[in-house]
Design an enzyme around this catalytic site. Structure first.
Site, mmCIF file in Angstrom:
data_model
loop_
_atom_site.group_PDB
_atom_site.id
_atom_site.type_symbol
_atom_site.label_atom_id
_atom_site.label_comp_id
_atom_site.label_asym_id
_atom_site.label_seq_id
_atom_site.Cartn_x
_atom_site.Cartn_y
_atom_site.Cartn_z
ATOM 1 N N SER A 143 7.296 5.525 -11.719
ATOM 2 C CA SER A 143 8.049 4.274 -11.569
ATOM 3 C C SER A 143 9.450 4.458 -12.116
ATOM 4 O O SER A 143 9.683 5.280 -13.000
ATOM 5 C CB SER A 143 7.339 3.169 -12.361
ATOM 6 N N TYR A 156 3.053 0.294 -19.818
ATOM 7 C CA TYR A 156 3.364 0.743 -18.445
ATOM 8 C C TYR A 156 4.500 1.772 -18.479
ATOM 9 O O TYR A 156 4.373 2.869 -17.933
ATOM 10 C CB TYR A 156 3.758 -0.459 -17.591
HETATM 11 P P1 NDP Z 1 -1.116 -2.143 -5.677
HETATM 12 O O1 NDP Z 1 -1.706 -3.007 -6.724
HETATM 13 O O2 NDP Z 1 -0.986 -2.682 -4.310
HETATM 14 O O3 NDP Z 1 -1.906 -0.767 -5.612
HETATM 15 C C1 NDP Z 1 -2.504 -0.206 -6.749
HETATM 16 C C2 NDP Z 1 -3.688 0.612 -6.306
HETATM 17 O O4 NDP Z 1 -4.304 1.177 -7.484
HETATM 18 C C3 NDP Z 1 -4.737 -0.227 -5.603
HETATM 19 O O5 NDP Z 1 -5.265 0.518 -4.532
HETATM 20 C C4 NDP Z 1 -5.809 -0.406 -6.676
HETATM 21 O O6 NDP Z 1 -7.073 -0.547 -6.060
HETATM 22 C C5 NDP Z 1 -5.699 0.931 -7.411
HETATM 23 N N1 NDP Z 1 -6.294 0.874 -8.746
HETATM 24 C C6 NDP Z 1 -5.915 0.100 -9.783
HETATM 25 N N2 NDP Z 1 -6.735 0.324 -10.821
HETATM 26 C C7 NDP Z 1 -7.631 1.249 -10.430
HETATM 27 C C8 NDP Z 1 -8.739 1.884 -11.049
HETATM 28 N N3 NDP Z 1 -9.097 1.608 -12.324
HETATM 29 N N4 NDP Z 1 -9.451 2.790 -10.337
HETATM 30 C C9 NDP Z 1 -9.116 3.065 -9.049
HETATM 31 N N5 NDP Z 1 -8.074 2.518 -8.413
HETATM 32 C C10 NDP Z 1 -7.355 1.602 -9.102
HETATM 33 O O7 NDP Z 1 0.301 -1.721 -6.243
HETATM 34 P P2 NDP Z 1 1.336 -0.580 -5.840
HETATM 35 O O8 NDP Z 1 1.052 -0.026 -4.521
HETATM 36 O O9 NDP Z 1 2.654 -1.127 -6.144
HETATM 37 O O10 NDP Z 1 1.007 0.506 -6.944
HETATM 38 C C11 NDP Z 1 0.871 1.878 -6.629
HETATM 39 C C12 NDP Z 1 1.590 2.671 -7.684
HETATM 40 O O11 NDP Z 1 2.992 2.409 -7.551
HETATM 41 C C13 NDP Z 1 1.217 2.314 -9.103
HETATM 42 O O12 NDP Z 1 1.037 3.489 -9.860
HETATM 43 C C14 NDP Z 1 2.418 1.530 -9.590
HETATM 44 O O13 NDP Z 1 2.584 1.654 -10.978
HETATM 45 C C15 NDP Z 1 3.529 2.213 -8.833
HETATM 46 N N6 NDP Z 1 4.768 1.471 -8.732
HETATM 47 C C16 NDP Z 1 4.849 0.267 -8.062
HETATM 48 C C17 NDP Z 1 6.041 -0.411 -7.993
HETATM 49 C C18 NDP Z 1 6.176 -1.712 -7.298
HETATM 50 O O14 NDP Z 1 7.240 -2.370 -7.440
HETATM 51 N N7 NDP Z 1 5.209 -2.143 -6.532
HETATM 52 C C19 NDP Z 1 7.267 0.115 -8.623
HETATM 53 C C20 NDP Z 1 7.057 1.366 -9.287
HETATM 54 C C21 NDP Z 1 5.871 1.997 -9.331
HETATM 55 P P3 NDP Z 1 -8.339 -1.372 -6.598
HETATM 56 O O15 NDP Z 1 -7.823 -2.594 -7.267
HETATM 57 O O16 NDP Z 1 -9.093 -1.629 -5.327
HETATM 58 O O17 NDP Z 1 -9.062 -0.439 -7.506
#
Ligand code: NDP
Length: 251
Positions: A143, A156
């Site tokens: 991020s 985070y």
């Molecule tokens: P989402 O919440 O849409 O996606 C996050 C994904 O992580 C989901 O598929 C969720 O699936 C999965 N996840 C969360 N916890 C677990 C767990 N314990 N085990 C398995 N899977 C898990 O958000 P983003 O797409 O934005 O996030 C993706 C990445 O991008 C993250 O690492 C986030 O920190 C990073 N990011 C996002 C930004 C933004 O502005 N959106 C900016 C910078 C970085 P499920 O809940 O089904 O398990």
């Protein structure tokens, strides 16, 4: 003409929504077979249908990457099903309010378990397979917060900063085996990442940030990922910092 990733096998962790979902679909459209993991099985089932509609194979792996046995096992199951592993994308991540004085130690540990340790487990399991094959690609989704610590989301920022260091050290460790390693640092991207924040005010503030006018879309990050994967194997894009064009903050 053959698709760019025809014959490749990918595993995307955190594929049930957002950046991971978009990346999994982009890889499938580029010809890869794609294993998809996350906890929400029904969302993975919907995505698997889209992957198959794009003419690619999908494998659903439902579970929690914070659990070592699941995170190690998802790699082994991918190799068992598809015979190899060329691309690992670690996109599973969560964000929680975590000021040091008021934050809960259990929440602190959980954010590290998902954002950092889950990625370590997956990489640990993937490297022997990629090494045996003579190469592969690992992309860790960090991020912008890795570079600009955020007071209210300390855990985070700390996990993402650690993920950057982890990824660069890993690149040094495995580059000699033909394995490319990349960290991608998105800024605000319209996803569900804020939706699971328990505190209503914090949740709404973060949702506002990720969905602000001009925020990036998950497909934008997927396109950057695809770019790194389709360069000649001698070229390792080791870091990508990608921000909304309107975001003019100095760091
Ligand atoms: P989402 O919440 O849409 O996606 C996050 C994904 O992580 C989901 O598929 C969720 O699936 C999965 N996840 C969360 N916890 C677990 C767990 N314990 N085990 C398995 N899977 C898990 O958000 P983003 O797409 O934005 O996030 C993706 C990445 O991008 C993250 O690492 C986030 O920190 C990073 N990011 C996002 C930004 C933004 O502005 N959106 C900016 C910078 C970085 P499920 O809940 O089904 O398990």
């Amino acid at each position: 003409m053959a698709k760019a990733l025809a014959g490749k096998v990918a595993l995307v962790a955190g594929a049930s929504s957002g950046i991971g979902e978009a990346a999994a679909l982009a890889l499938a459209e580029a010809g890869a077979s794609v294993a998809i993991s996350a906890r929400r099985k029904e969302r993975l089932e919907d995505l698997a249908k889209k992957i198959e509609a794009a003419g690619a194979k999908a494998l659903i792996l439902a579970g929690d990457v914070a659990e070592e046995s699941f995170a190690l096992g998802m790699v082994e199951q991918t190799v068992q099903a598809f015979g190899r592993l060329d691309i690992l994308i670690n996109s599973a991540g969560i964000i929680r309010p975590s000021e040091v004085e008021t934050g809960s130690p259990a929440d602190w540990r959980h954010v590290f378990d998902v954002n950092l340790h889950g990625t370590f487990y997956a990489c640990h399991a993937a490297i022997p397979h990629m090494r045996k094959q003579g190469g592969g690609d690992i992309i860790n989704v960090s991020s912008n917060a890795a570079r600009r610590a955020v007071k209210v989301f300390n855990s985070y920022s700390a996990t993402k900063n650690a993920l950057n260091a982890f990824t660069d050290a890993l690149r040094q460790e495995v580059g000699g085996y033909g394995i490319r390693v990349c960290v991608i640092m998105p800024g605000a991207t319209a996803t569900e990442v804020a939706d699971s924040i328990p505190d209503a005010n914090m949740r709404s503030a973060m949702q506002h940030h990720t969905h602000k006018d001009g925020a990036m879309m998950p497909a934008d990050i997927a396109a950057a990922i695809l770019f790194t994967l389709t360069l000649p194997s001698r070229a390792n894009v080791s870091e990508i910092l990608i921000r909304p064009t309107i975001d003019v903050t100095p760091t």
